[in-house]
Design an enzyme around this catalytic site. Structure first.
Site, PDB file in Angstrom:
ATOM      1  N   VAL A 172       0.840  -1.213   0.000  1.00 50.05           N
ATOM      2  CA  VAL A 172       0.000   0.000   0.000  1.00 50.05           C
ATOM      3  C   VAL A 172       0.869   1.255   0.000  1.00 50.05           C
ATOM      4  CG1 VAL A 172      -1.906  -1.175   1.177  1.00 50.05           C
ATOM      5  CG2 VAL A 172      -0.126  -0.034   2.551  1.00 50.05           C
ATOM      6  N   CYS A 214     -19.686   6.772   2.923  1.00 49.18           N
ATOM      7  CA  CYS A 214     -20.088   7.024   1.524  1.00 49.18           C
ATOM      8  C   CYS A 214     -18.966   6.708   0.537  1.00 49.18           C
ATOM      9  CB  CYS A 214     -20.560   8.473   1.363  1.00 49.18           C
ATOM     10  SG  CYS A 214     -19.230   9.680   1.399  1.00 49.18           S
ATOM     11  N   HIS A 269      -4.444  -4.360  -2.280  1.00 47.02           N
ATOM     12  CA  HIS A 269      -4.773  -4.021  -0.886  1.00 47.02           C
ATOM     13  C   HIS A 269      -4.918  -2.525  -0.665  1.00 47.02           C
ATOM     14  CE1 HIS A 269      -2.902  -8.131   0.446  1.00 47.02           C
ATOM     15  NE2 HIS A 269      -4.025  -8.268  -0.206  1.00 47.02           N
TER      16      HIS A 269
HETATM   17  N1  APR Z   1      13.908  -9.036  -0.446  1.00 38.58           N
HETATM   18  C1  APR Z   1      13.080 -10.104  -0.694  1.00 38.58           C
HETATM   19  N2  APR Z   1      12.245 -10.636   0.244  1.00 38.58           N
HETATM   20  C2  APR Z   1      12.266 -10.067   1.463  1.00 38.58           C
HETATM   21  C3  APR Z   1      13.129  -8.994   1.813  1.00 38.58           C
HETATM   22  C4  APR Z   1      13.978  -8.478   0.781  1.00 38.58           C
HETATM   23  N3  APR Z   1      14.804  -7.462   0.992  1.00 38.58           N
HETATM   24  N4  APR Z   1      12.929  -8.681   3.126  1.00 38.58           N
HETATM   25  C5  APR Z   1      11.971  -9.542   3.591  1.00 38.58           C
HETATM   26  N5  APR Z   1      11.584 -10.382   2.596  1.00 38.58           N
HETATM   27  C6  APR Z   1      10.565 -11.429   2.632  1.00 38.58           C
HETATM   28  C7  APR Z   1      10.351 -12.070   3.990  1.00 38.58           C
HETATM   29  O1  APR Z   1      11.211 -13.169   4.147  1.00 38.58           O
HETATM   30  C8  APR Z   1       8.879 -12.496   3.918  1.00 38.58           C
HETATM   31  O2  APR Z   1       8.762 -13.840   3.447  1.00 38.58           O
HETATM   32  O3  APR Z   1       9.349 -10.807   2.314  1.00 38.58           O
HETATM   33  C9  APR Z   1       8.264 -11.546   2.882  1.00 38.58           C
HETATM   34  C10 APR Z   1       7.276 -10.535   3.464  1.00 38.58           C
HETATM   35  O4  APR Z   1       6.179 -11.261   3.945  1.00 38.58           O
HETATM   36  P1  APR Z   1       5.057 -10.532   4.848  1.00 38.58           P
HETATM   37  O5  APR Z   1       5.722  -9.717   5.871  1.00 38.58           O
HETATM   38  O6  APR Z   1       4.116 -11.595   5.265  1.00 38.58           O
HETATM   39  O7  APR Z   1       4.375  -9.512   3.828  1.00 38.58           O
HETATM   40  P2  APR Z   1       3.323  -9.826   2.655  1.00 38.58           P
HETATM   41  O8  APR Z   1       3.498 -11.197   2.091  1.00 38.58           O
HETATM   42  O9  APR Z   1       3.372  -8.699   1.727  1.00 38.58           O
HETATM   43  O10 APR Z   1       1.932  -9.770   3.485  1.00 38.58           O
HETATM   44  C11 APR Z   1       0.748  -9.928   2.766  1.00 38.58           C
HETATM   45  O11 APR Z   1      -0.548  -9.414   4.711  1.00 38.58           O
HETATM   46  O12 APR Z   1      -0.546  -8.190   6.609  1.00 38.58           O
HETATM   47  C12 APR Z   1      -1.148  -8.329   5.387  1.00 38.58           C
HETATM   48  O13 APR Z   1      -2.193  -6.728   3.997  1.00 38.58           O
HETATM   49  C13 APR Z   1      -0.953  -7.092   4.519  1.00 38.58           C
HETATM   50  O14 APR Z   1      -0.328  -6.938   2.196  1.00 38.58           O
HETATM   51  C14 APR Z   1      -0.042  -7.587   3.402  1.00 38.58           C
HETATM   52  C15 APR Z   1      -0.347  -9.061   3.354  1.00 38.58           C
END
Ligand code: APR
Length: 245
Positions: A104, A131, A120
């Site tokens: 986001v 609204c 998202h």
């Molecule tokens: N490069 C690549 N991957 C990375 C890096 C990096 N520099 N840093 C962290 N990661 C990986 C982590 O290992 C993890 O597996 O990115 C992933 C992030 O996962 P989440 O924190 O779960 O985020 P995301 O998958 O986007 O979450 C999905 O969940 O909380 C809700 O709405 C929110 O959009 C979000 C959704």
């Protein structure tokens, strides 16, 4: 220097329809927290049910508003990283390229990506909780949550909270691009939040080549045709260079 399998380079050179799904990991190198990283992840510090659900907003709108206002300032203070720019490069070289993001923070758009589907929502936007009218401006440091100029209901961030459905148009476009793609990238996402997490599996079922780029293995790793574990801001620029020089 990463040695990318020659088959992947050939696939990318020939591909005309590519879909990329990104998550919080792609913005980590821009200084923004992910959600589920053990210590640094937002959900390690806060309970999503206290901050990211309609019930949380009904229970304590000011707490939720302030948390998103804080995250909005962080997003505004962040800049795209080399991973974001590498995806712009990819889009410039592939005729049908679709970027589906769970983020986001708006950084893909700032980097220059064009065909973006924000599944998202976008934290930089604010709309009425009743609204739905978008607010052009609002005050963040009031005693209470600012209200809609049209119907006087509370304003809220234009993001999808847990228990809420995704924007229909974006989701439909994401599903149809996924079904038609030749290569599907899953980048910087833990692959646990639905329906976004199902897209890679849908692409695989349609015969697409699935590529994972993530700091650590995920539930998708075993099904991916290629998996690169490390920082997207390091891996993606190298991949673009390896394919298009
Ligand atoms: N490069 C690549 N991957 C990375 C890096 C990096 N520099 N840093 C962290 N990661 C990986 C982590 O290992 C993890 O597996 O990115 C992933 C992030 O996962 P989440 O924190 O779960 O985020 P995301 O998958 O986007 O979450 C999905 O969940 O909380 C809700 O709405 C929110 O959009 C979000 C959704």
């Amino acid at each position: 220097m990463i040695n990318f399998p020659p088959e992947l380079i050939t696939y990318l050179k020939k591909a005309t329809r590519v879909v990329v799904l990104t998550g919080a990991g792609v913005s980590q190198e821009s200084g923004l927290s992910t959600f589920r990283d053990a210590q640094s992840g937002l959900w390690a510090q806060y309970r999503p049910e206290d901050l990211a659900t309609p019930r949380a907003f009904a229970r304590d709108p000011k707490l939720v508003w302030d948390w998103y206002a804080h995250r909005r300032e962080s997003a505004k203070g962040a800049s795209p990283n080399l991973g974001h720019y590498a995806l712009v490069e990819m889009e410039n070289r592939i005729s049908e390229f679709t970027l589906i993001t769970q983020n986001v923070d708006g950084l893909h758009r700032i980097a220059g990506s064009k065909n973006i589907l924000e599944l998202h929502g976008n934290i930089l936007n604010v709309r009425c909780s009743e609204c739905g009218m978008f607010a052009d401006n609002w005050e963040d440091d009031l005693e209470s949550v600012p209200r809609c100029e049209k119907c006087n209901a509370l304003l809220r961030p234009d993001v999808v909270w847990f228990e809420e459905s995704l924007p229909r148009e974006q989701l439909d476009a994401a599903v149809s691009a996924t079904r038609a793609c030749q290569i599907f990238f899953s980048i910087g996402t833990s692959g646990v939040v639905q329906p976004a997490a199902a897209l890679a599996h849908a692409a695989k079922a349609e015969g697409a080549v699935v590529v994972e780029v993530n700091a650590e293995p995920t539930p998708l790793t075993a099904r991916a045709d290629f998996a690169f574990h490390g920082k997207s801001g390091e891996i993606l620029p190298e991949l673009v260079k390896a394919v298009w020089g």
